[in-house]
Design a protein around this motif. Structure first.
Motif, PDB file in Angstrom:
ATOM      1  N   LYS A 202       0.841  -1.205   0.000  1.00 31.31           N
ATOM      2  CA  LYS A 202       0.000   0.000   0.000  1.00 31.31           C
ATOM      3  C   LYS A 202       0.873   1.252   0.000  1.00 31.31           C
ATOM      4  O   LYS A 202       0.594   2.219  -0.712  1.00 31.31           O
ATOM      5  CB  LYS A 202      -0.918  -0.002   1.226  1.00 31.31           C
ATOM      6  CG  LYS A 202      -1.992  -1.079   1.198  1.00 31.31           C
ATOM      7  CD  LYS A 202      -2.849  -1.009   2.459  1.00 31.31           C
ATOM      8  CE  LYS A 202      -3.908  -2.102   2.455  1.00 31.31           C
ATOM      9  NZ  LYS A 202      -4.740  -2.083   3.685  1.00 31.31           N
ATOM     10  N   ILE A 203       1.923   1.226   0.816  1.00 31.35           N
ATOM     11  CA  ILE A 203       2.828   2.372   0.896  1.00 31.35           C
ATOM     12  C   ILE A 203       3.564   2.555  -0.431  1.00 31.35           C
ATOM     13  O   ILE A 203       3.708   3.684  -0.932  1.00 31.35           O
ATOM     14  CB  ILE A 203       3.827   2.183   2.048  1.00 31.35           C
ATOM     15  CG1 ILE A 203       3.114   2.341   3.397  1.00 31.35           C
ATOM     16  CG2 ILE A 203       4.990   3.165   1.942  1.00 31.35           C
ATOM     17  CD1 ILE A 203       3.979   2.089   4.602  1.00 31.35           C
ATOM     18  N   ARG A 208       5.219   5.409  -5.430  1.00 29.27           N
ATOM     19  CA  ARG A 208       5.392   5.440  -6.891  1.00 29.27           C
ATOM     20  C   ARG A 208       4.717   6.672  -7.485  1.00 29.27           C
ATOM     21  O   ARG A 208       5.295   7.378  -8.328  1.00 29.27           O
ATOM     22  CB  ARG A 208       4.813   4.166  -7.514  1.00 29.27           C
ATOM     23  CG  ARG A 208       5.601   2.903  -7.207  1.00 29.27           C
ATOM     24  CD  ARG A 208       5.024   1.710  -7.953  1.00 29.27           C
ATOM     25  NE  ARG A 208       5.796   0.499  -7.706  1.00 29.27           N
ATOM     26  CZ  ARG A 208       5.407  -0.476  -6.881  1.00 29.27           C
ATOM     27  NH1 ARG A 208       4.250  -0.378  -6.223  1.00 29.27           N
ATOM     28  NH2 ARG A 208       6.172  -1.543  -6.706  1.00 29.27           N
ATOM     29  N   SER A 209       3.496   6.943  -7.047  1.00 23.50           N
ATOM     30  CA  SER A 209       2.762   8.104  -7.547  1.00 23.50           C
ATOM     31  C   SER A 209       3.487   9.403  -7.201  1.00 23.50           C
ATOM     32  O   SER A 209       3.618  10.312  -8.039  1.00 23.50           O
ATOM     33  CB  SER A 209       1.349   8.109  -6.950  1.00 23.50           C
ATOM     34  OG  SER A 209       0.644   9.269  -7.327  1.00 23.50           O
ATOM     35  N   GLN A 210       3.998   9.481  -5.973  1.00 25.45           N
ATOM     36  CA  GLN A 210       4.724  10.675  -5.550  1.00 25.45           C
ATOM     37  C   GLN A 210       6.004  10.859  -6.354  1.00 25.45           C
ATOM     38  O   GLN A 210       6.352  11.971  -6.759  1.00 25.45           O
ATOM     39  CB  GLN A 210       5.047  10.571  -4.058  1.00 25.45           C
ATOM     40  CG  GLN A 210       3.818  10.641  -3.155  1.00 25.45           C
ATOM     41  CD  GLN A 210       4.150  10.358  -1.703  1.00 25.45           C
ATOM     42  OE1 GLN A 210       5.163   9.715  -1.395  1.00 25.45           O
ATOM     43  NE2 GLN A 210       3.295  10.797  -0.804  1.00 25.45           N
ATOM     44  N   HIS A 211       6.720   9.770  -6.603  1.00 24.47           N
ATOM     45  CA  HIS A 211       7.956   9.842  -7.377  1.00 24.47           C
ATOM     46  C   HIS A 211       7.700  10.397  -8.781  1.00 24.47           C
ATOM     47  O   HIS A 211       8.471  11.239  -9.284  1.00 24.47           O
ATOM     48  CB  HIS A 211       8.594   8.455  -7.504  1.00 24.47           C
ATOM     49  CG  HIS A 211       9.281   7.994  -6.261  1.00 24.47           C
ATOM     50  ND1 HIS A 211       9.392   6.665  -5.936  1.00 24.47           N
ATOM     51  CD2 HIS A 211       9.887   8.671  -5.264  1.00 24.47           C
ATOM     52  CE1 HIS A 211      10.047   6.549  -4.787  1.00 24.47           C
ATOM     53  NE2 HIS A 211      10.349   7.755  -4.366  1.00 24.47           N
ATOM     54  N   HIS A 212       6.645   9.929  -9.421  1.00 23.35           N
ATOM     55  CA  HIS A 212       6.327  10.388 -10.777  1.00 23.35           C
ATOM     56  C   HIS A 212       6.006  11.882 -10.786  1.00 23.35           C
ATOM     57  O   HIS A 212       6.423  12.605 -11.704  1.00 23.35           O
ATOM     58  CB  HIS A 212       5.164   9.585 -11.350  1.00 23.35           C
ATOM     59  CG  HIS A 212       5.566   8.248 -11.907  1.00 23.35           C
ATOM     60  ND1 HIS A 212       6.138   8.094 -13.155  1.00 23.35           N
ATOM     61  CD2 HIS A 212       5.494   6.999 -11.373  1.00 23.35           C
ATOM     62  CE1 HIS A 212       6.397   6.816 -13.368  1.00 23.35           C
ATOM     63  NE2 HIS A 212       6.018   6.122 -12.310  1.00 23.35           N
ATOM     64  N   GLU A 240       3.955   7.752   7.919  1.00 24.37           N
ATOM     65  CA  GLU A 240       3.242   6.506   7.637  1.00 24.37           C
ATOM     66  C   GLU A 240       3.991   5.297   8.191  1.00 24.37           C
ATOM     67  O   GLU A 240       3.393   4.384   8.761  1.00 24.37           O
ATOM     68  CB  GLU A 240       3.058   6.358   6.120  1.00 24.37           C
ATOM     69  CG  GLU A 240       2.088   5.270   5.703  1.00 24.37           C
ATOM     70  CD  GLU A 240       0.641   5.602   6.028  1.00 24.37           C
ATOM     71  OE1 GLU A 240      -0.190   4.676   6.005  1.00 24.37           O
ATOM     72  OE2 GLU A 240       0.346   6.775   6.311  1.00 24.37           O
ATOM     73  N   SER A 241       5.303   5.261   8.016  1.00 24.35           N
ATOM     74  CA  SER A 241       6.080   4.100   8.439  1.00 24.35           C
ATOM     75  C   SER A 241       6.113   3.970   9.961  1.00 24.35           C
ATOM     76  O   SER A 241       6.284   2.866  10.488  1.00 24.35           O
ATOM     77  CB  SER A 241       7.518   4.193   7.908  1.00 24.35           C
ATOM     78  OG  SER A 241       8.176   5.328   8.439  1.00 24.35           O
TER      79      SER A 241
END
Length: 244
Positions: A202-203, A208-212, A240-241
């Motif tokens: 989930k994280i 991935r979305s943030q990196h893009h 989150e972690s």
């Protein structure tokens, strides 16, 4: 014991004479990156110390990322001068994080400060060849991180390279080295922070979305937006972690 006795300086350790001598030779240009240091026997005779003290000095230089040591003979044997500042910095930071003298939260905040500054200071036009290579390579890293079967350790390695490469666009070698050292100093914390594979998936989807989005902002030359997205990205993952 008198006050004078308590504050009197300690005598220099024997190996420190070797370190100071090598520093002086680097400053003067007598020794350069890629050069092989003199052998233990010659260094010991030159400085009037034992070979054991010389070995102590070489071990310290190795730990600092200043030399690479190898056995055998030839130009690549013995102690060869290199320069990998992140190695020495990260080793020191890791120990202080482990001793709880430096907190992970402070390391994360320092990383945010460096990355956001680097994003806003990036000059894609200043060194177009390097900039294009970084944009191309970070794009490849995103594709690799998007692979569904990628394990967590591989993801973290790709993620780290992505961030360090983006920071290099600011053209500041010290910032780049510090970025790498901060990453290495808390690498174990990052890899162990989420125990559940389900939670990690989930994280990873969000990362991935943030990196893009970050990559798109950097590629478009929008430093303020890239800095904003980087701050959100790093803070989000840290927060989150900690829940797992």
């Amino acid at each position: 014991m008198t006050s004078k006795a308590r504050t009197s300086p300690q005598p220099a350790r024997a190996y420190e004479t070797v370190l100071k001598s090598i520093e002086a030779d680097l400053r003067s240009g007598k020794i350069k990156i890629g050069d092989q240091l003199p052998g233990e026997r010659l260094l010991a005779e030159t400085h009037g110390i034992s070979r054991a003290s010389v070995r102590d000095a070489i071990r310290i230089l190795d730990a600092m990322g200043m030399v690479r040591t190898s056995t055998g003979s030839g130009p690549n044997s013995g102690a060869v001068v290199i320069s990998n500042p992140a190695v020495g910095l990260s080793a020191t930071l890791r120990l202080h994080v482990a001793s709880r003298q430096l907190s992970v939260a402070d390391i994360v905040e320092s990383r945010i400060l460096l990355e956001t500054w680097a994003a806003q200071s990036a000059d894609l036009a200043g060194n177009p060849e390097h900039s294009q290579a970084v944009i191309r390579r970070t794009g490849e890293l995103l594709e690799a991180m998007d692979e569904p079967g990628l394990d967590r350790e591989e993801f973290h390695d790709l993620d780290a390279e992505f961030h360090v490469l983006l920071s290099s666009l600011a053209g500041n070698a010290v910032i780049e080295a510090m970025m790498e050292s901060l990453r290495l100093s808390i690498s174990d914390y990052v890899s162990e922070s989420v125990a559940s594979d389900a939670a990690w998936q989930k994280i990873a989807t969000v990362l991935r979305s943030q990196h893009h989005a970050i990559h798109q902002a950097v590629k478009g030359g929008d430093g303020p937006l890239a800095a904003h997205l980087l701050r959100e990205h790093i803070q989000w993952f840290y927060t989150e972690s900690r829940q797992y």
